[in-house]
Design a protein around this motif. Structure first.
Motif, mmCIF file in Angstrom:
data_model
loop_
_atom_site.group_PDB
_atom_site.id
_atom_site.type_symbol
_atom_site.label_atom_id
_atom_site.label_comp_id
_atom_site.label_asym_id
_atom_site.label_seq_id
_atom_site.Cartn_x
_atom_site.Cartn_y
_atom_site.Cartn_z
ATOM 1 N N ASN A 168 0.864 -1.180 0.000
ATOM 2 C CA ASN A 168 0.000 0.000 0.000
ATOM 3 C C ASN A 168 0.903 1.233 0.000
ATOM 4 O OD1 ASN A 168 0.842 0.421 2.679
ATOM 5 N ND2 ASN A 168 -0.912 -0.678 3.515
ATOM 6 N N ASN A 169 0.317 2.371 0.208
ATOM 7 C CA ASN A 169 1.117 3.600 0.133
ATOM 8 C C ASN A 169 1.605 4.099 1.486
ATOM 9 O OD1 ASN A 169 0.884 3.802 -2.687
ATOM 10 N ND2 ASN A 169 -1.191 4.614 -2.458
ATOM 11 N N SER A 170 1.519 3.252 2.493
ATOM 12 C CA SER A 170 1.920 3.692 3.826
ATOM 13 C C SER A 170 3.420 3.989 3.869
ATOM 14 C CB SER A 170 1.588 2.600 4.844
ATOM 15 O OG SER A 170 2.299 1.419 4.538
ATOM 16 N N LYS A 171 3.787 4.846 4.814
ATOM 17 C CA LYS A 171 5.185 5.217 5.031
ATOM 18 C C LYS A 171 5.564 4.893 6.470
ATOM 19 C CE LYS A 171 5.710 7.316 1.022
ATOM 20 N NZ LYS A 171 6.617 6.781 -0.015
ATOM 21 N N ILE A 172 6.691 4.243 6.613
ATOM 22 C CA ILE A 172 7.172 3.837 7.933
ATOM 23 C C ILE A 172 8.535 4.479 8.190
ATOM 24 C CG2 ILE A 172 7.856 1.851 9.355
ATOM 25 C CD1 ILE A 172 6.076 0.114 7.443
ATOM 26 N N VAL A 173 8.692 5.071 9.355
ATOM 27 C CA VAL A 173 10.004 5.615 9.746
ATOM 28 C C VAL A 173 10.458 4.936 11.033
ATOM 29 C CG1 VAL A 173 11.327 7.650 10.440
ATOM 30 C CG2 VAL A 173 9.548 7.864 8.684
ATOM 31 N N GLY A 229 14.982 2.548 2.591
ATOM 32 C CA GLY A 229 16.149 3.406 2.463
ATOM 33 C C GLY A 229 16.745 3.676 3.830
ATOM 34 N N ALA A 230 18.069 3.657 3.914
ATOM 35 C CA ALA A 230 18.754 3.892 5.179
ATOM 36 C C ALA A 230 19.395 5.273 5.157
ATOM 37 C CB ALA A 230 19.828 2.833 5.401
ATOM 38 N N ILE A 231 19.191 6.014 6.235
ATOM 39 C CA ILE A 231 19.766 7.353 6.350
ATOM 40 C C ILE A 231 20.603 7.371 7.620
ATOM 41 C CG2 ILE A 231 19.262 9.815 6.381
ATOM 42 C CD1 ILE A 231 16.546 9.223 5.131
ATOM 43 N N ALA A 232 21.868 6.977 7.471
ATOM 44 C CA ALA A 232 22.762 6.817 8.621
ATOM 45 C C ALA A 232 24.081 7.512 8.326
ATOM 46 C CB ALA A 232 23.002 5.330 8.898
ATOM 47 N N VAL A 233 24.578 8.233 9.316
ATOM 48 C CA VAL A 233 25.814 8.991 9.128
ATOM 49 C C VAL A 233 27.034 8.070 9.249
ATOM 50 C CG1 VAL A 233 27.250 10.826 10.105
ATOM 51 C CG2 VAL A 233 24.754 11.139 9.915
ATOM 52 N N TYR A 234 27.001 7.126 10.170
ATOM 53 C CA TYR A 234 28.183 6.313 10.445
ATOM 54 C C TYR A 234 28.209 5.046 9.595
ATOM 55 C CZ TYR A 234 29.858 9.147 14.282
ATOM 56 O OH TYR A 234 30.379 10.164 15.022
ATOM 57 N N PRO A 235 29.412 4.679 9.136
ATOM 58 C CA PRO A 235 29.529 3.554 8.195
ATOM 59 C C PRO A 235 28.992 2.225 8.724
ATOM 60 C CG PRO A 235 31.704 4.506 8.710
ATOM 61 C CD PRO A 235 30.692 5.368 9.359
ATOM 62 N N TRP A 273 11.206 11.018 0.367
ATOM 63 C CA TRP A 273 9.931 10.543 0.929
ATOM 64 C C TRP A 273 9.109 9.720 -0.063
ATOM 65 C CZ3 TRP A 273 8.697 9.743 5.643
ATOM 66 C CH2 TRP A 273 7.359 9.614 6.035
ATOM 67 N N ASN A 274 9.090 10.120 -1.302
ATOM 68 C CA ASN A 274 8.251 9.405 -2.276
ATOM 69 C C ASN A 274 8.920 8.170 -2.872
ATOM 70 O OD1 ASN A 274 6.033 11.143 -2.032
ATOM 71 N ND2 ASN A 274 7.072 12.651 -3.335
ATOM 72 N N ASP A 275 10.196 7.987 -2.558
ATOM 73 C CA ASP A 275 10.930 6.907 -3.219
ATOM 74 C C ASP A 275 10.936 5.599 -2.436
ATOM 75 O OD1 ASP A 275 11.521 8.825 -5.090
ATOM 76 O OD2 ASP A 275 13.456 9.351 -4.186
ATOM 77 N N TYR A 276 10.557 5.648 -1.169
ATOM 78 C CA TYR A 276 10.642 4.457 -0.324
ATOM 79 C C TYR A 276 9.382 4.295 0.520
ATOM 80 C CZ TYR A 276 15.465 4.514 -1.747
ATOM 81 O OH TYR A 276 16.595 4.508 -2.510
ATOM 82 N N ASP A 277 9.178 3.040 0.981
ATOM 83 C CA ASP A 277 8.074 2.752 1.909
ATOM 84 C C ASP A 277 8.544 2.840 3.352
ATOM 85 O OD1 ASP A 277 6.516 1.756 -0.339
ATOM 86 O OD2 ASP A 277 7.779 -0.039 -0.234
ATOM 87 N N PHE A 278 9.834 2.526 3.533
ATOM 88 C CA PHE A 278 10.376 2.331 4.878
ATOM 89 C C PHE A 278 11.696 3.085 4.973
ATOM 90 C CE2 PHE A 278 12.894 0.276 8.098
ATOM 91 C CZ PHE A 278 12.005 -0.251 9.010
ATOM 92 N N PHE A 279 11.863 3.843 6.039
ATOM 93 C CA PHE A 279 13.110 4.576 6.256
ATOM 94 C C PHE A 279 13.724 4.168 7.589
ATOM 95 C CE2 PHE A 279 10.490 7.136 3.496
ATOM 96 C CZ PHE A 279 11.369 7.575 2.518
ATOM 97 N N PHE A 280 15.000 3.808 7.537
ATOM 98 C CA PHE A 280 15.763 3.556 8.757
ATOM 99 C C PHE A 280 16.662 4.772 8.976
ATOM 100 C CE2 PHE A 280 20.165 1.726 9.779
ATOM 101 C CZ PHE A 280 20.038 1.909 11.138
ATOM 102 N N MET A 281 16.443 5.475 10.087
ATOM 103 C CA MET A 281 17.293 6.620 10.423
ATOM 104 C C MET A 281 18.082 6.287 11.685
ATOM 105 S SD MET A 281 14.785 9.865 9.765
ATOM 106 C CE MET A 281 16.098 11.084 9.886
ATOM 107 N N HIS A 282 19.352 6.601 11.659
ATOM 108 C CA HIS A 282 20.216 6.236 12.784
ATOM 109 C C HIS A 282 20.860 7.478 13.397
ATOM 110 C CE1 HIS A 282 23.986 4.900 14.722
ATOM 111 N NE2 HIS A 282 23.223 3.894 15.110
ATOM 112 N N PHE A 283 20.766 7.567 14.724
ATOM 113 C CA PHE A 283 21.376 8.684 15.474
ATOM 114 C C PHE A 283 22.407 8.104 16.434
ATOM 115 C CE2 PHE A 283 21.215 11.792 19.061
ATOM 116 C CZ PHE A 283 21.568 12.935 18.354
ATOM 117 N N LYS A 284 23.665 8.433 16.216
ATOM 118 C CA LYS A 284 24.767 7.756 16.896
ATOM 119 C C LYS A 284 25.046 8.258 18.313
ATOM 120 C CE LYS A 284 28.604 5.340 17.392
ATOM 121 N NZ LYS A 284 28.472 3.905 17.693
ATOM 122 N N TYR A 285 24.770 9.550 18.569
ATOM 123 C CA TYR A 285 25.428 10.203 19.710
ATOM 124 C C TYR A 285 24.863 9.838 21.082
ATOM 125 C CZ TYR A 285 27.061 12.494 15.584
ATOM 126 O OH TYR A 285 27.579 12.712 14.337
#
Lengths: 402, 402
Positions: free
Chosen positions: B15-20, B247-253, B284-296
């Motif tokens: 479906n068109n849902s978005k998950i973060v 899609g993954a949005i993470a600063v650290y390797p 936002w329109n390119d993925y269904d699911f986003f993994f965001m990582h905050f290291k600090y």
């Protein structure tokens, strides 16, 4: 064999305790908005609340978190049969749903009437959603089909839906659907997925050949397709795994069927919760364990009618004294899954559950509802563990190990 | 196959849902003394608290109670891959940690520079903790080693640590370390633990022979030892098991690498949480699911700096509106494990977790913190069940059984 049944087979013991498992279908709900109350929390339930004060509450997870069960897995879990281990095919559930007494040699099939055009291609997969009045006589005609060596049963379900059962030795249930899920193509031939289902294929082909002849002049339902072809899986009996003689008091056929699947006796339940309570009283001395099923908490939830679900819960509450006056050793009130009216469907949310017995570690609950259950003594637990808990409260399990 | 993925493969729907999924690394903490508050409870988090009021809270257990996970198992659990079933070798994690794009034919190895004396015995297992400035050029020299039939990659990590990768067909990853974990003895020869790793042994011996020659005049790093020799285990893709494009949005390797391990697309994340939020909006329109990582939240915890961790949590809180303004169907805020600043290390303590969606059974939480999570509707649950729950809230799972 599941670890639960390994233990309960070994540890079970008999006594005169009485257990009542009251399943309010789809009991769990949702608040309509943050800070609101669920259907169960909104309903005035003085009897259930009084029970909560002398029981232990918790939330049960039907399968695993996030998985929304159908009625089959939902009830198997409550009966202590791991719903991931005991999976029931669609044809079997459809047959159970019309009270068909399915035996171990039976292959059950969900049939759909369809319309074929003059080239034999499907023009409508549901035969124009033919009315039940028109479809029922067609099922009677199909029910007369004879195939050497097997018995054939055809029974109408609703509109374009019917159940076909082949009964006979050596029939496997591992066969693909003949419904191509598309129009403009011919129905598929039945194909066996294993060696043991080859005989079933021969029977199915002969059945379809005769059916084509029988229906050829019946517009729009001039043929049918076979789906969810399945056998009843081998399921140990309730008495075998728990040592209790169980009677089911359910108004709707699906739930009688699920009870029959684990070899409970299916009792005449009448039409209302009052009838069911009267039957319970009458049968009180004949069984150790009673499964009572109340449908309307689910159907009102499916309708998306919050207020109606609240009223049905209040109706159930009003029936509680007729059960408690029998003084069951253990009384369980739960659901097979949640059906929040906000969602108009079954859901994965854990189910309010209450065990009432003298051996409860009373948890100080004031009422029966999702929030109270969240803080209750049973915690959050997989539904399949309800049965060992219940047997324990009924003093029907020996100590494990020395 | 895990029961989770068996179910999600079968039941997934689009479906068109978005998950973060927002992972604040090492989010869970401890109060410094009885009666005190944790870092998360101390931080002023008006945005997270507002989310808590329209979500469901709970505490997730990364592996099993008492087990402290590294980043690998911590994230795999959150991604719904049972960390006990999918175990990632140390060499693989080291390669992921420097953003090395590891393929299925690659054997990854963690290398340590060491010092050999004139007899060839180890006098220092870490080559006097040689500086990165001195070690990096040595890695470049080693990277020129050629072995027929395989590709060899050598990349510097930090100080005496490096990554070696052999790429080629038929290389097994079941090989013992050559580090004897002692000084005064010679490095061990590589030994295969199975038939399939014999070719790897030949390659490793040839590599070590050439490396000895290349490094012979480089004091103190005149040799290296091989550790954690491993292949990437076969891991089904995220899209395959859940039907979501991620899609993954993470600063650290390391975290980009873990996302790559389950075949998420790794997006350019910039350097700050602000950059990450900007990227989220853009993608936002390119993925269904986003993994965001905050290291600090983890690194300040590891430093034992309670106040700094509190500030980092407040920094994360300030970024929340940039996420919530996108109106994700399901927003999850959690951590991969706890890193209490009191302990200066990862810990086993269950992790504060919040799911925000319209289908939540709102639990009346007033704020996001360990105590609120303890009383929340999700209860305490294994982290691996987060994904099925999240898919359910996104209406991305069909009913199980009829």
């Amino acid at each position: 064999m599941s670890e639960i049944h390994t233990l309960t087979r070994e540890l079970q013991k008999k006594n005169n305790s009485k257990i009542v498992l009251l399943v309010a279908d789809g009991l769990g709900g949702l608040p309509l908005k943050p800070g609101g109350k669920t259907e169960l929390e909104t309903a005035k339930t003085p009897n259930l609340d009084a029970l909560a004060q002398r029981g232990s509450l918790g939330l049960s997870t039907p399968v695993i978190p996030g998985i929304t069960p159908g009625s089959g897995p939902g009830h198997l879990g409550l009966f202590g049969y791991d719903p991931l281990e005991f999976q029931i095919g669609r044809g079997v559930l459809e047959a159970l749903g019309i009270d068909f007494d399915l035996g171990p040699d039976d292959v059950a099939i969900r049939g759909n009437f369809c319309t074929l055009d003059e080239k034999g291609l499907i023009s409508d997969r549901r035969a124009g959603r033919i009315s039940s009045e028109k479809a029922a006589p067609l099922c009677e005609k199909l029910n007369k089909i004879k195939i050497p060596g097997v018995e054939v049963f055809v029974q109408h379900v609703k509109e374009y839906r019917l159940v076909v059962v082949f009964r006979g030795p050596g029939l496997g249930g591992n066969v693909d659907d003949t419904d191509p899920q598309a129009t403009g193509v011919a129905p598929l031939d039945p194909v066996a997925r294993d060696e043991g289902s080859k005989k079933t294929i021969e029977v199915a082909k002969e059945f379809l050949k005769q059916a084509r002849e029988v229906l050829k002049n019946d517009q729009p339902a001039n043929f049918l397709m076979l789906r969810g072809i399945a056998k009843r899986p081998p399921i140990p009996t309730f008495e075998e795994v728990y040592g209790t003689k169980a009677g089911a008091i359910a108004v709707y056929p699906m739930y009688r069927g699920l009870a029959r699947l684990v070899s409970m006796d299916v009792l005449d339940a009448g039409q209302t919760i009052g009838d069911q309570c009267a039957r319970l009283k009458q049968a009180w001395n004949d069984y150790d364990f009673f499964f009572m099923h109340f449908k309307y908490t689910d159907s009102t939830g499916e309708d998306g009618n919050f207020e109606a679900k609240v009223k049905r819960i209040e109706e159930l509450d009003a029936a509680m004294p007729a059960i408690t006056e029998l003084n069951p050793t253990v009384l369980i009130v739960t659901g097979d899954h949640s059906t929040p009216s906000k969602m108009k469907s079954h859901s994965w949310h854990p189910v309010p559950t209450m065990i009432v017995a003298d051996t409860c570690r009373f948890d100080g609950s004031k009422e029966f509802g999702e929030t109270a259950c969240r803080f209750g003594g049973l915690g959050q637990f997989p539904a399949k563990y309800l049965m060992p808990l219940v047997l324990a409260h009924a003093d029907r399990l020996e100590k494990f190990g020395a």
